[in-house]
Design a protein around this motif. Structure first.
Motif, PDB file in Angstrom:
ATOM      1  N   SER A  35      -1.178  -1.828  22.546  1.00 47.08           N
ATOM      2  CA  SER A  35      -2.261  -0.981  22.055  1.00 47.08           C
ATOM      3  C   SER A  35      -1.641   0.178  21.288  1.00 47.08           C
ATOM      4  CB  SER A  35      -3.108  -0.464  23.215  1.00 47.08           C
ATOM      5  OG  SER A  35      -2.363   0.455  23.978  1.00 47.08           O
ATOM      6  N   ARG A  36      -2.469   0.888  20.550  1.00 44.37           N
ATOM      7  CA  ARG A  36      -1.959   2.012  19.772  1.00 44.37           C
ATOM      8  C   ARG A  36      -1.340   3.087  20.657  1.00 44.37           C
ATOM      9  NH1 ARG A  36      -2.848   2.449  14.612  1.00 44.37           N
ATOM     10  NH2 ARG A  36      -4.320   1.116  13.574  1.00 44.37           N
ATOM     11  N   SER A  37      -1.782   3.174  21.905  1.00 48.40           N
ATOM     12  CA  SER A  37      -1.268   4.217  22.786  1.00 48.40           C
ATOM     13  C   SER A  37       0.028   3.815  23.481  1.00 48.40           C
ATOM     14  CB  SER A  37      -2.327   4.568  23.830  1.00 48.40           C
ATOM     15  OG  SER A  37      -2.602   3.431  24.617  1.00 48.40           O
ATOM     16  N   ARG A  41       3.429   2.441  17.425  1.00 48.74           N
ATOM     17  CA  ARG A  41       3.332   2.982  16.068  1.00 48.74           C
ATOM     18  C   ARG A  41       4.728   3.331  15.554  1.00 48.74           C
ATOM     19  NH1 ARG A  41      -1.779   4.000  14.360  1.00 48.74           N
ATOM     20  NH2 ARG A  41      -1.024   5.365  12.738  1.00 48.74           N
ATOM     21  N   ILE A  42       4.920   3.128  14.276  1.00 51.52           N
ATOM     22  CA  ILE A  42       6.194   3.451  13.640  1.00 51.52           C
ATOM     23  C   ILE A  42       6.247   4.947  13.370  1.00 51.52           C
ATOM     24  CG2 ILE A  42       7.569   3.127  11.536  1.00 51.52           C
ATOM     25  CD1 ILE A  42       6.306   0.322  11.354  1.00 51.52           C
ATOM     26  N   THR A  43       7.364   5.544  13.675  1.00 53.94           N
ATOM     27  CA  THR A  43       7.575   6.947  13.327  1.00 53.94           C
ATOM     28  C   THR A  43       8.204   6.954  11.933  1.00 53.94           C
ATOM     29  OG1 THR A  43       8.002   7.380  15.653  1.00 53.94           O
ATOM     30  CG2 THR A  43       8.569   9.135  14.101  1.00 53.94           C
ATOM     31  N   ALA A  56       7.530   1.784  -1.723  1.00 54.91           N
ATOM     32  CA  ALA A  56       7.251   0.476  -2.327  1.00 54.91           C
ATOM     33  C   ALA A  56       6.222   0.586  -3.441  1.00 54.91           C
ATOM     34  CB  ALA A  56       6.754  -0.488  -1.262  1.00 54.91           C
ATOM     35  N   GLY A  57       5.797   1.817  -3.732  1.00 58.55           N
ATOM     36  CA  GLY A  57       4.844   2.016  -4.823  1.00 58.55           C
ATOM     37  C   GLY A  57       3.388   1.903  -4.429  1.00 58.55           C
ATOM     38  N   VAL A  58       3.090   1.952  -3.127  1.00 59.42           N
ATOM     39  CA  VAL A  58       1.691   1.899  -2.697  1.00 59.42           C
ATOM     40  C   VAL A  58       1.008   3.195  -3.130  1.00 59.42           C
ATOM     41  CG1 VAL A  58       0.149   1.798  -0.695  1.00 59.42           C
ATOM     42  CG2 VAL A  58       2.200   0.377  -0.756  1.00 59.42           C
ATOM     43  N   PRO A  59      -0.137   3.107  -3.814  1.00 56.71           N
ATOM     44  CA  PRO A  59      -0.836   4.316  -4.272  1.00 56.71           C
ATOM     45  C   PRO A  59      -1.185   5.246  -3.103  1.00 56.71           C
ATOM     46  CG  PRO A  59      -1.819   2.360  -5.255  1.00 56.71           C
ATOM     47  CD  PRO A  59      -0.846   1.892  -4.216  1.00 56.71           C
ATOM     48  N   ALA A  60      -1.218   6.531  -3.374  1.00 54.73           N
ATOM     49  CA  ALA A  60      -1.443   7.547  -2.338  1.00 54.73           C
ATOM     50  C   ALA A  60      -2.712   7.294  -1.537  1.00 54.73           C
ATOM     51  CB  ALA A  60      -1.495   8.935  -2.976  1.00 54.73           C
ATOM     52  N   GLU A  61      -3.771   6.840  -2.191  1.00 54.60           N
ATOM     53  CA  GLU A  61      -5.041   6.640  -1.477  1.00 54.60           C
ATOM     54  C   GLU A  61      -4.999   5.445  -0.523  1.00 54.60           C
ATOM     55  OE1 GLU A  61      -5.385   4.621  -5.513  1.00 54.60           O
ATOM     56  OE2 GLU A  61      -4.762   6.603  -4.823  1.00 54.60           O
ATOM     57  N   ARG A  62      -3.981   4.585  -0.622  1.00 54.78           N
ATOM     58  CA  ARG A  62      -3.861   3.408   0.254  1.00 54.78           C
ATOM     59  C   ARG A  62      -2.754   3.528   1.285  1.00 54.78           C
ATOM     60  NH1 ARG A  62      -2.274  -1.426  -2.028  1.00 54.78           N
ATOM     61  NH2 ARG A  62      -2.851  -2.323  -0.044  1.00 54.78           N
ATOM     62  N   ARG A  63      -1.912   4.546   1.180  1.00 56.46           N
ATOM     63  CA  ARG A  63      -0.709   4.610   2.020  1.00 56.46           C
ATOM     64  C   ARG A  63      -1.004   4.631   3.508  1.00 56.46           C
ATOM     65  NH1 ARG A  63       2.293   8.883  -1.811  1.00 56.46           N
ATOM     66  NH2 ARG A  63       2.658   7.393  -3.494  1.00 56.46           N
ATOM     67  N   GLN A  64      -1.944   5.455   3.950  1.00 55.42           N
ATOM     68  CA  GLN A  64      -2.221   5.529   5.384  1.00 55.42           C
ATOM     69  C   GLN A  64      -2.768   4.204   5.899  1.00 55.42           C
ATOM     70  OE1 GLN A  64      -1.353   8.041   7.577  1.00 55.42           O
ATOM     71  NE2 GLN A  64      -1.831   6.364   8.970  1.00 55.42           N
ATOM     72  N   ARG A  65      -3.624   3.563   5.114  1.00 56.42           N
ATOM     73  CA  ARG A  65      -4.164   2.267   5.538  1.00 56.42           C
ATOM     74  C   ARG A  65      -3.058   1.215   5.617  1.00 56.42           C
ATOM     75  NH1 ARG A  65      -8.098   3.391   1.547  1.00 56.42           N
ATOM     76  NH2 ARG A  65      -7.395   1.581   0.375  1.00 56.42           N
ATOM     77  N   LYS A  66      -2.098   1.275   4.680  1.00 57.66           N
ATOM     78  CA  LYS A  66      -0.975   0.334   4.700  1.00 57.66           C
ATOM     79  C   LYS A  66      -0.103   0.590   5.930  1.00 57.66           C
ATOM     80  CE  LYS A  66       0.645  -2.849   2.482  1.00 57.66           C
ATOM     81  NZ  LYS A  66       0.290  -4.234   2.829  1.00 57.66           N
ATOM     82  N   CYS A  67       0.138   1.855   6.248  1.00 58.60           N
ATOM     83  CA  CYS A  67       0.911   2.186   7.455  1.00 58.60           C
ATOM     84  C   CYS A  67       0.190   1.662   8.696  1.00 58.60           C
ATOM     85  CB  CYS A  67       1.127   3.694   7.559  1.00 58.60           C
ATOM     86  SG  CYS A  67       2.275   4.353   6.334  1.00 58.60           S
ATOM     87  N   ASP A  68      -1.121   1.853   8.752  1.00 58.61           N
ATOM     88  CA  ASP A  68      -1.909   1.363   9.879  1.00 58.61           C
ATOM     89  C   ASP A  68      -1.855  -0.163   9.964  1.00 58.61           C
ATOM     90  OD1 ASP A  68      -2.607   3.957  10.503  1.00 58.61           O
ATOM     91  OD2 ASP A  68      -4.584   3.844   9.557  1.00 58.61           O
ATOM     92  N   GLN A  69      -1.901  -0.824   8.812  1.00 57.97           N
ATOM     93  CA  GLN A  69      -1.839  -2.280   8.784  1.00 57.97           C
ATOM     94  C   GLN A  69      -0.504  -2.770   9.345  1.00 57.97           C
ATOM     95  OE1 GLN A  69      -1.518  -3.984   4.879  1.00 57.97           O
ATOM     96  NE2 GLN A  69      -2.434  -5.921   5.504  1.00 57.97           N
ATOM     97  N   SER A  72      -0.393  -2.295  13.067  1.00 57.50           N
ATOM     98  CA  SER A  72      -1.238  -3.276  13.756  1.00 57.50           C
ATOM     99  C   SER A  72      -0.536  -4.620  13.895  1.00 57.50           C
ATOM    100  CB  SER A  72      -2.554  -3.465  13.008  1.00 57.50           C
ATOM    101  OG  SER A  72      -3.299  -2.284  13.019  1.00 57.50           O
ATOM    102  N   VAL A  73       0.121  -5.047  12.833  1.00 58.09           N
ATOM    103  CA  VAL A  73       0.839  -6.324  12.889  1.00 58.09           C
ATOM    104  C   VAL A  73       1.990  -6.226  13.887  1.00 58.09           C
ATOM    105  CG1 VAL A  73       2.307  -7.912  11.581  1.00 58.09           C
ATOM    106  CG2 VAL A  73       0.194  -7.056  10.576  1.00 58.09           C
ATOM    107  N   LEU A  74       2.746  -5.139  13.832  1.00 58.32           N
ATOM    108  CA  LEU A  74       3.879  -4.992  14.736  1.00 58.32           C
ATOM    109  C   LEU A  74       3.456  -4.860  16.191  1.00 58.32           C
ATOM    110  CD1 LEU A  74       6.267  -2.737  12.646  1.00 58.32           C
ATOM    111  CD2 LEU A  74       6.412  -5.185  13.068  1.00 58.32           C
ATOM    112  N   ALA A  75       2.278  -4.299  16.433  1.00 58.52           N
ATOM    113  CA  ALA A  75       1.788  -4.166  17.811  1.00 58.52           C
ATOM    114  C   ALA A  75       1.613  -5.524  18.460  1.00 58.52           C
ATOM    115  CB  ALA A  75       0.469  -3.395  17.823  1.00 58.52           C
ATOM    116  N   ILE A  76       1.295  -6.535  17.682  1.00 58.69           N
ATOM    117  CA  ILE A  76       1.144  -7.892  18.202  1.00 58.69           C
ATOM    118  C   ILE A  76       2.478  -8.637  18.196  1.00 58.69           C
ATOM    119  CG2 ILE A  76       0.029 -10.129  17.805  1.00 58.69           C
ATOM    120  CD1 ILE A  76      -1.862  -7.946  18.822  1.00 58.69           C
TER     121      ILE A  76
END
Length: 100
Positions: A35-37, A41-43, A56-69, A72-76
């Motif tokens: 779980s997230r807790s 999560r990656i530091t 990697a060139g991810v636009p600023a408006e997508r960066r947090q969502r990409k980090c969350d993605q 999420s994958v690594l949590a599994i």
């Protein structure tokens, strides 16, 4: 302009919809793995900047969502990766952020 009205197939769909029971929520089979807790999560600040999605060139408006993605994958994946005979292959790696 004439009103469009309800088509016959729409009437049928509405009748079927009325007969359906409300959807139920079911836990994902791997939801107990991490779980997230649980510290999964990656530091990002401790890693080289090239590994951050911004590097990697991810636009600023997508960066947090990409980090969350990625989190999420690594949590599994990480609890499964602890098995010695396990090989994990990322076939849809894109820029390779998860592989790194």
């Amino acid at each position: 302009m004439a009103a469009l009205g309800v088509k016959r197939y729409e009437t049928g769909l509405l009748e079927l919809h009325k007969q359906l029971s409300p959807p139920s929520m079911v836990a994902h089979p791997h939801s107990t793995l991490a779980s997230r807790s649980s510290g999964t999560r990656i530091t990002w600040s401790t890693l080289p900047p090239q590994l951050h999605p911004a590097g990697a060139g991810v636009p600023a408006e997508r960066r947090q969502r990409k980090c969350d993605q990625i989190d999420s994958v690594l949590a599994i994946v990480m609890p499964l990766a602890s098995k010695e005979d396990m090989h994990i292959v990322d076939f849809g790696g894109g820029t390779g952020a998860i592989a790194l």
